[in-house]
Design an enzyme around this catalytic site. Structure first.
Site, PDB file in Angstrom:
ATOM      1  N   HIS A 140       0.838  -1.201   0.000  1.00 25.35           N
ATOM      2  CA  HIS A 140       0.000   0.000   0.000  1.00 25.35           C
ATOM      3  C   HIS A 140       0.880   1.261   0.000  1.00 25.35           C
ATOM      4  CE1 HIS A 140      -3.920  -2.058   1.340  1.00 25.35           C
ATOM      5  NE2 HIS A 140      -3.025  -3.016   1.182  1.00 25.35           N
ATOM      6  N   ASP A 151      -6.226   5.347   2.306  1.00 25.45           N
ATOM      7  CA  ASP A 151      -6.361   3.919   2.073  1.00 25.45           C
ATOM      8  C   ASP A 151      -7.759   3.471   2.498  1.00 25.45           C
ATOM      9  OD1 ASP A 151      -3.831   1.724   1.809  1.00 25.45           O
ATOM     10  OD2 ASP A 151      -5.823   0.943   2.317  1.00 25.45           O
TER      11      ASP A 151
END
Ligand code: UDP
Length: 490
Positions: free
Chosen positions: A20, A126
């Site tokens: 990520h 995120d």
């Protein structure tokens, strides 16, 4: 400077996992190159993972007038995890995972403080920080969700969560289950799917993530229109979401050698020299991302497969994995590596994007993490697919069945890094490698797709234009806010 003349300011808030952090650091470099001031909020260990890449981007922008990228470092919340355990890679038990997610919740306080202290035009958060949709809304800041997966996989999981097709499917792990409502007929084996009865926590978490993303201002994807056009359409029309496809973001990276790490493997340089000496298209690169773990029995079969396949290979093995080679190394394998004519092992962190771009590369054996898939697509390298869990099975479908740039080894069980997997025989793995390396049709398709990926980010390309569209929306929104109009954050 009047507010209207200041560059847009975007806060990036990546989840605490390398898969990520890496695309977020790339995306910040991409946006900074387009005149956006970028901040990345994260904790010390995770900041170290992206610091070199961010430093290279800032060096490249020096003197160009582009704003720099800042990393706002905040302490990792104390939830009883040992010091330094701040990234998913370091988790070894379900108990630790629970504490880790507790810590992720506690980041709300520093996140909120950042928004209170800085004028921010948008947050690229995120999706795993599902609470950030409310936290950002309370500060009047639009939240743009980023999950780091393909639009195809996102559509598959949306279909799963809406329809729960396992509820009425036969209780046979091999039963093929249809995902309803998608542009193509997509079926997976029951054993490859997320089963709410077996993993209620994952199911509920995925549902809350999906719901938070639905309430967001929009979603940004590390993908490009030409790769999965039907699923772009699906999102726009069926799911009525605002989306921007700005990838492949890896192409914005300014130094592939340090991307995603503060500690490249000592083998990295010799690996590059080794690749330089190999014929074009002759090497298969074997690497499974940052979270996948193989049992010794699986490593044994993989090593045998690389041996019997007869193909040149580079195999990346994480520093902690396979340390005790007596547990898994087949007879003759150490000698094969020592000879150096056919196989090379990288222990630790490999410069993956750099390796994939070498002419010697002919194939990539991957677990189908989305970053790896897109990096292979970008480099025009076809794949041998070996998914392990979650969206990786969906990404495999996209690669093998829709794009036709890969060969599957036939993995069936969806099990996380800390669970056991079925052991796949060396002969099956070797056969898939050989089939891929011998297929001119697959190789040609992969090359064509690579050319499309690279032109998407060029001026006038689809991803280039989507960055413009996003900037325009945020600039218009700022003007409305400044004019005192009543604007919702979502
Ligand atoms: N990666 C790398 N070197 C390594 C291992 C991984 O550069 O030795 C990078 C890879 O290029 C990709 C990311 O780490 O950008 C892994 O992300 P992916 O989505 O493929 O898998 P995950 O680790 O999230 O399962």
């Amino acid at each position: 400077m009047a507010v209207q003349d200041e560059p847009l300011h975007i806060l990036f808030f990546p989840f605490l996992a390398s898969g990520h952090l890496i695309p977020i650091a790339d995306m910040a470099a991409l946006f900074a190159g387009r005149g956006v001031r970028c901040s990345i909020l994260t904790t010390p260990v995770n900041a170290a993972i992206i610091r070199s890449a961010v430093g290279c981007a800032n060096d490249a922008f020096a003197g160009t007038g582009s704003p720099t990228i800042d990393i706002a470092v905040v302490p990792f919340p104390d939830v009883g995890l040992p010091p330094g355990v701040e990234n998913c890679t370091a988790l070894t038990s379900l108990d630790d995972r629970d504490k880790f997610f507790q810590a992720a919740q506690l980041l709300r306080e520093p996140f909120d403080r950042f928004l209170a202290d800085h004028r921010t035009d948008a947050v690229v958060s995120d999706s795993f920080f599902n609470w950030s949709v409310d936290a950002a809304a309370e500060r009047g800041v639009p939240r743009i969700a980023f999950l780091g997966s393909s639009m195809f996989a996102r559509s598959c999981s949306d279909s799963m969560l809406r329809h729960n097709p396992l509820e009425n499917a036969p209780d046979d792990p091999d039963a093929l289950v249809l995902l309803p409502g998608l542009p193509h007929r997509i079926e997976l084996r029951r054993s490859q799917m997320m089963d709410p009865a077996k993993k209620p926590w994952n199911w509920e978490f995925s549902k809350s993530v999906n719901a938070a993303d639905q309430r967001s201002f929009g979603e940004v994807f590390n993908s490009f229109h030409e790769l999965e056009p039907d699923y772009v359409e699906h999102f726009h029309k069926t799911l009525a979401r605002r989306v921007w496809l700005v990838g492949p973001v890896a192409l914005a990276s300014k130094d592939m050698a340090v991307r995603g790490t503060d500690a490249p493997s000592p083998d990295a340089d010799s690996c590059i020299r080794w690749l330089d000496a190999k014929p074009a298209g002759s090497v298969v690169y074997v690497s499974f991302g940052t979270l996948t773990k193989f049992a010794p029995a699986e490593l044994h079969q993989l090593a045998r497969a690389l041996d019997v396949s007869g193909v040149n290979f580079v195999w990346v093995i994480a520093a902690a994995e396979g340390q005790d080679s007596a547990e898994w190394m087949p007879e003759g394998f150490a000698e094969l590596i020592a000879r150096g004519d056919r196989g090379f092992m990288v222990r630790g962190w490999a410069p993956q994007m750099l390796i994939l771009s070498y002419p010697a590369l002919g194939g990539f054996m991957t677990h189908c993490g989305w970053n790896s898939v897109l990096e292979a697509v970008t480099a025009g390298v076809p794949m041998v697919t070996w998914p392990r869990y979650e969206d990786q099975f969906n990404n495999e479908k996209l690669v093998v069945e829709l794009l036709k740039v890969g060969v599957s080894i036939g993995a069936k069980d969806n099990a996380s890094g800390i669970e056991a997997h079925e052991v796949i025989a060396a002969e099956v793995i070797a056969e898939s490698i050989q089939r891929l390396m011998e297929s001119d049709a697959i190789r040609k398709k992969a090359k064509d797709l690579g050319a499309k990926a690279r032109s998407a980010v060029e001026k006038g390309g689809s991803s280039y234009d989507d960055v413009d569209r996003l900037m325009d929306v945020l600039t218009a929104r700022r003007s409305s806010v400044e004019a005192g109009e009543d604007i919702q954050a979502s």
